[in-house]
Structure formats: structure tokens, C-alpha cells
Design an enzyme around this catalytic site. Structure first.
Site, PDB file in Angstrom:
ATOM      1  N   CYS A 206       5.563  -9.042  12.638  1.00 10.93           N
ATOM      2  CA  CYS A 206       6.398  -8.055  13.330  1.00 10.93           C
ATOM      3  C   CYS A 206       6.085  -8.038  14.821  1.00 10.93           C
ATOM      4  CB  CYS A 206       6.200  -6.666  12.725  1.00 10.93           C
ATOM      5  SG  CYS A 206       4.485  -6.094  12.676  1.00 10.93           S
ATOM      6  N   HIS A 472       2.426  -1.255  12.276  1.00  8.56           N
ATOM      7  CA  HIS A 472       3.685  -2.012  12.192  1.00  8.56           C
ATOM      8  C   HIS A 472       4.452  -1.831  13.492  1.00  8.56           C
ATOM      9  CE1 HIS A 472       7.219  -3.918  10.554  1.00  8.56           C
ATOM     10  NE2 HIS A 472       7.957  -2.833  10.773  1.00  8.56           N
TER      11      HIS A 472
END
Length: 561
Positions: A206, A472
Site C-alpha cells: 500500500c 495501512h
């Protein structure tokens, strides 16, 4: 009783309509007018209408520019325009495009003049908005919109000079395709593209996806790679990151809407950057810097001195560091290149919350050196030295990183994340943080060039959710006039408000108006043209020598006879 115009715009009689404000802010208002089209269809009337429009718009633009470019003591005292009916001062004059009448909007004297005289149009000199008396409404026309923008630009060009050469700004010339380019464009196939495409997570990637999305929505990088400035089919570099960027833009701006997996980009990154290889979660900012270095290394025009590659054209600026010895007041200046600015999230002090502007003020604030400093003038080691950072050269794209990750230190055993919210604006003026402002202790009211040259607009934000070990990355980006949220392969329509309320880790701003240098011929062309001139002169001298030789031979023959 309100007029149809007032009812349409929902305002009280005499107030400037909301649509005028919307047009002035660049929003589109679907108001068409056949009267404008008819007026432009008449060649003689059209030329006169356009000339009058440009004249009044340029007058207000020069007046506004002089108001901020000259100190009050040096400004020429000129009478303010007044309404030709009520004689009230007009801070925002409305001018008839058929005669010399100027009137006020609040008293509706300009509209009454148009009705009484039968003149069709007037213009708001501040915004360039066109009012049609027959439609009783503000109307939009693409031709007048282009005239307004070109007139404003022309005024700025004439009043802006280069700081070094003291020359007037190079005039802007729009691209007009020649016959060859027109023929080439006819043979092209227009493909549908949408530019908003998710990226697959390839295993804790990510960090890579959010940085690539910031590249994709960077207008300068987009124009470079979509403009075929680097063609992966013709490139001969092995493991070329520029080729990966070219392929990435080709995929994103294709007709496919399915999420794209940047496997080749990831593999190339692993090959050329050992610290980024592996399946562990990486820091997005570290990958951002690594990617810029890789693009720089494989880009055409890449050099170690005065690099002209797309990375340095887009992100490169200059930081100036001034160290002042408080004993002898000697100032030592050093200038270093920068690709981004990292800001610490310190205690805001008297400010109630942490803001981007507050972080920049602390970043450029003088601070005492916490180490021994050896002055070059008084040749003494001292702790009495003050250092101040400032931005000497602003880049076209500004990248800010907020230092949210505190790594292991002596006092803190384990690294931790700072989740303190940071407020950041949709637009920021960088003039107060430049070297010019620092040299005047911020007490300067006018900076070189138009004020818009220091204005930056937000176009992408990277966020980090969770903790350091199991976090994240997501991001927001602006595509055309809409904001989208990207979460790997998920793409969702969002809003500017949601973006501004997010917990930012990195912010990307682009200059509202890009500055440009005057056109200068490349040195190789100058050298080649000089060689041609020199060869022509030598050939002329040889020809003269041959003619003289023939004349001498002829005279010798005549003398012999």
C-alpha cells in the site's frame, strides 16, 4: 419587486448575483446567450466589442496590480471611478461595452442605462463577467473567457520582470498546430480514458500504491509521460524506472476500469533498490524519495549539475541556511537542493492546534544551534550562534511530510506514531517562508512578481492509519474537479471536506501559475549556427581568392600579348 435576474440567482435586488461570484471563482454556469453569438457574427462590431472588453479588463488588472506592487508613498494619486448617475465611488466598476458609461450595480444604474440606451452588454471589470440586458442575466461565452484570461496574462507579463536579467517576462504563445501536426492528429484514434483506477495490493504494498497515485495525479508528471517524452519502446536502459512510469500512465489512462497490478514497477524497484526489496511494510516517504532518485537516474536530461530531468523540473527547489554568529554578527549562508520538506509535529504553543502554516513558521524560525559553532570571521568556537532556514527557490510542486514516526531514542525505548491531527489548507501562499521574507524579518508587503506566483493548490494527500507495525496507507487525490479516495484497488468518490479532515502524512501542492523562463536557443544550436556562418564567410573568402586568381591570370595574359 424582484426582477427575473434576482429570482434566478436567489438574491435581493441590487446585490451582486451569486452566479457572478461563481464565475469569478472559475465555476461553470450553464448560461448561454444567442445575442452574444449574433454580435460576434458581425465582423466590424465583433472587433470593436472585443477591443472594448480587453481595454476595460486590462485597466482594472493594471490598477489592481499597481495597488499591491507599489508602496503607498510611490503610488500615483488618481481619482477613483464614479457612477455616471449617482456619482458614488466604484470599487468594482461595471462598464458599458457600447459607450463610455460606467455605473454601479447596487443602485442598478448600469442595468437601467442598458435598457434606456438600448445597449446590449456591460462587463464587470473585476471578474470579466458579461451581462446581457436582453437576457437580463450574466452570460458565459468561451470567446470572452479566453479574452479575459489572455488579457490578465498580458498585463502580468508586462509588469513582471526577471530578477536577474531585468527583462520583461517572455510573452505566452498558445500552441497552434501547423499543417503537419494537423495531418498527424487526423490519423490518431481517440481512446476513452478516465484516469481514476485502483492499484492492487501485491502484499503489503500500500506504501507503493499511494505514492504512485500521487504521481498519477501530478499534472506535470502526467503531461510529461502522456506526452511521450519517454517512450518505453525506444528506451535502451535496463531496469528503467522511467519506462515503468511510462507503462503505468499508459495503463491508468487506458479504457480499462479494472484494478491494475504494478508488478513490473515493484520488481524493478526491488532490483535497483535493495532497501525497498522484500515483503515487509515500507515507509511511503522513503519510497517517494527512492522513486524520485530512480526516475532521475534513468530520465533523459539527467545530470549531476543543473539537472533538467522531469524530477528536478517538478520537485526541485532550494533551501538556504543562514548561521549568524552573535559575537561578531557574521552571517554564513549555504544553499542546498531540496525535493521535499519534512516538518516536525511540535507543541503548537500559544496556537490551539497544529497547522501546516504553523509548522512552516516553526521550520523557518531562527533557532539557537545546540552544538559548538566555529565562526569563520572571528575564528572562535562559540555556542552563541543562530540558524535560520528559508526557501530560496520554490519548486513547481511542493511535497510536505509530517514526521509522525518517532524512532527509538535513548529516552524512548520503542518507536511510536504521533496521531496528532494537522490542519492543512486547500491553498497556501508560500511567500512568507521564502528567503526574501526571512531577510526582512517577515516585514515585507510586496514580493517580486504577481501574488499568484506564490499560491499553491492541494492536489493529493497520503494518509497512514493504524500503528507503525500494522498500519495501512490510503490517499486522496484530485481528478479534474472531483476528489477521490484511493484504498489500493478501491476507488470511491469523496469530497474536499473529507480530504481536509483526514489525518495527513504527506501533502502535495502545485503552483497555481507556473513561471517560465524566456526562450533561449540551446547552446548546441547556437554553436551550429555560428559554424555555418563561419563556413559561409570562409567560402566567400575562397571565392574572392579564386576570382582574384583568375583576374591576375587574365591580366598576365594580356600583358604578355
Amino acid at each position: 419587486m424582484s426582477t427575473p435576474r434576482d429570482a434566478l440567482f436567489g438574491g435581493e435586488p441590487g446585490q451582486i448575483p451569486d452566479a457572478l461570484t461563481r464565475i469569478a471563482h472559475g465555476e461553470s454556469v450553464d448560461i448561454t446567450c444567442t445575442h452574444v453569438s449574433d454580435a460576434l457574427a458581425d465582423p466590424s462590431g465583433s472587433a470593436e466589442l472585443k477591443t472594448k472588453y480587453k481595454t476595460v479588463v486590462a485597466w482594472y488588472a493594471r490598477k489592481a496590480e499597481q495597488a499591491v506592487s507599489q508602496p503607498p508613498a510611490k503610488r500615483k494619486r488618481t481619482a477613483a471611478p464614479t457612477c455616471d448617475i449617482c456619482r458614488s465611488t466604484l470599487p468594482r466598476p461595471f462598464v458599458c461595452l457600447s459607450c463610455s458609461f460606467a455605473g454601479c450595480w447596487t443602485g442598478q444604474h448600469i442595468t437601467s442605462h442598458l435598457v434606456d440606451s438600448g445597449h446590449p452588454f456591460c462587463v464587470d471589470t473585476k471578474s470579466g463577467s458579461l451581462f446581457c440586458s436582453k437576457c437580463d442575466n450574466f452570460v458565459y461565452d468561451a470567446i470572452f473567457e479566453d479574452l479575459y484570461l489572455s488579457t490578465i496574462l498580458l498585463v502580468e507579463e508586462k509588469q513582471t520582470r526577471f530578477q536577474v536579467s531585468k527583462r520583461i517576462r517572455e510573452p505566452y504563445e498558445p500552441w497552434i498546430p501547423d499543417s503537419g501536426e494537423v495531418a498527424s492528429l487526423k490519423n490518431t484514434t481517440v481512446l476513452p480514458c478516465q484516469g481514476c483506477r485502483g492499484l492492487l495490493n501485491l502484499g503489503q504494498t500500500c506504501f507503493l500504491n499511494v505514492v504512485l497515485q500521487s504521481f498519477i495525479h501530478n499534472p506535470l508528471l502526467r503531461n510529461y509521460f502522456l506526452g511521450d517524452r519517454h517512450n518505453s519502446r525506444l528506451c535502451k536502459h535496463a531496469d528503467c524506472t522511467c519506462c515503468e512510469m511510462d507503462s503505468l500512465f499508459t495503463e491508468i489512462y487506458s479504457s480499462s476500469t479494472a484494478p491494475f497490478g504494478p508488478t513490473s514497477f515493484l520488481a524493478t524497484t526491488w532490483k535497483v533498490s535493495a532497501e525497498m526489496s522484500g515483503y515487509a511494510q515500507q515507509d511511503a516517504h522513503e519510497f517517494f524519495i527512492t522513486a524520485l532518485n530512480q526516475i532521475h537516474g534513468t530520465c533523459r536530461g539527467s545530470t549531476n549539475i543543473s539537472c533538467n530531468c522531469i524530477v528536478h523540473q517538478t520537485f526541485a527547489g532550494q533551501l538556504q541556511s543562514e548561521v549568524t554568529c552573535e559575537r561578531c554578527r557574521n552571517v554564513t549562508r549555504t544553499v542546498d537542493p531540496m525535493l521535499d520538506i519534512s516538518l516536525e509535529l511540535r507543541d503548537p504553543g500559544i496556537e490551539k492546534e497544529i497547522t501546516l502554516a504553523g509548522c512552516l513558521r516553526r521550520y523557518t524560525k531562527p533557532e539557537k544551534l545546540g552544538r559548538e559553532y566555529s565562526c569563520t570571521k572571528c575564528a572562535k568556537a562559540t555556542h552563541e550562534a543562530v540558524r535560520r532556514l528559508s526557501i530560496r527557490k520554490l519548486p513547481p510542486v511542493l511535497s510536505f511530510q509530517f514526521k509522525r514516526f518517532e524512532h527509538k531514542t535513548v529516552s524512548k525505548g520503542a518507536p511510536q506514531k504521533i496521531d496528532t491531527p494537522v490542519r492543512f489548507p486547500v491553498a497556501i501562499n508560500m511567500a512568507p517562508y521564502t528567503t526574501l521574507a526571512a531577510s526582512n524579518d517577515g516585514e515585507i508587503t510586496r514580493y517580486p512578481g504577481p501574488e499568484a506566483m506564490y499560491e499553491y493548490d492541494l492536489f493529493a494527500v497520503i494518509n497512514h492509519e493504524g500503528q507503525m507495525e500494522n498500519g495501512h496507507y490510503t490517499n486522496f487525490a484530485r481528478f479534474q474537479d472531483e476528489w477521490y479516495r484511493f484504498d489500493d484497488e478501491k476507488v470511491a468518490l469523496s469530497s474536499l471536506g473529507t480530504c481536509l479532515n483526514s489525518n495527513a502524512y504527506m501533502c502535495f501542492y502545485i503552483k497555481r501559475h507556473l513561471d517560465y523562463k524566456p526562450y533561449m536557443k540551446p547552446t548546441y544550436r547556437v554553436a551550429r549556427e555560428n559554424d555555418i556562418v563561419r563556413e559561409q564567410e570562409q567560402e566567400k573568402m575562397r571565392e574572392l581568392a579564386r576570382i582574384k586568381e583568375v583576374d591576375d591570370a587574365l591580366m598576365a595574359t594580356i600583358a604578355g600579348d
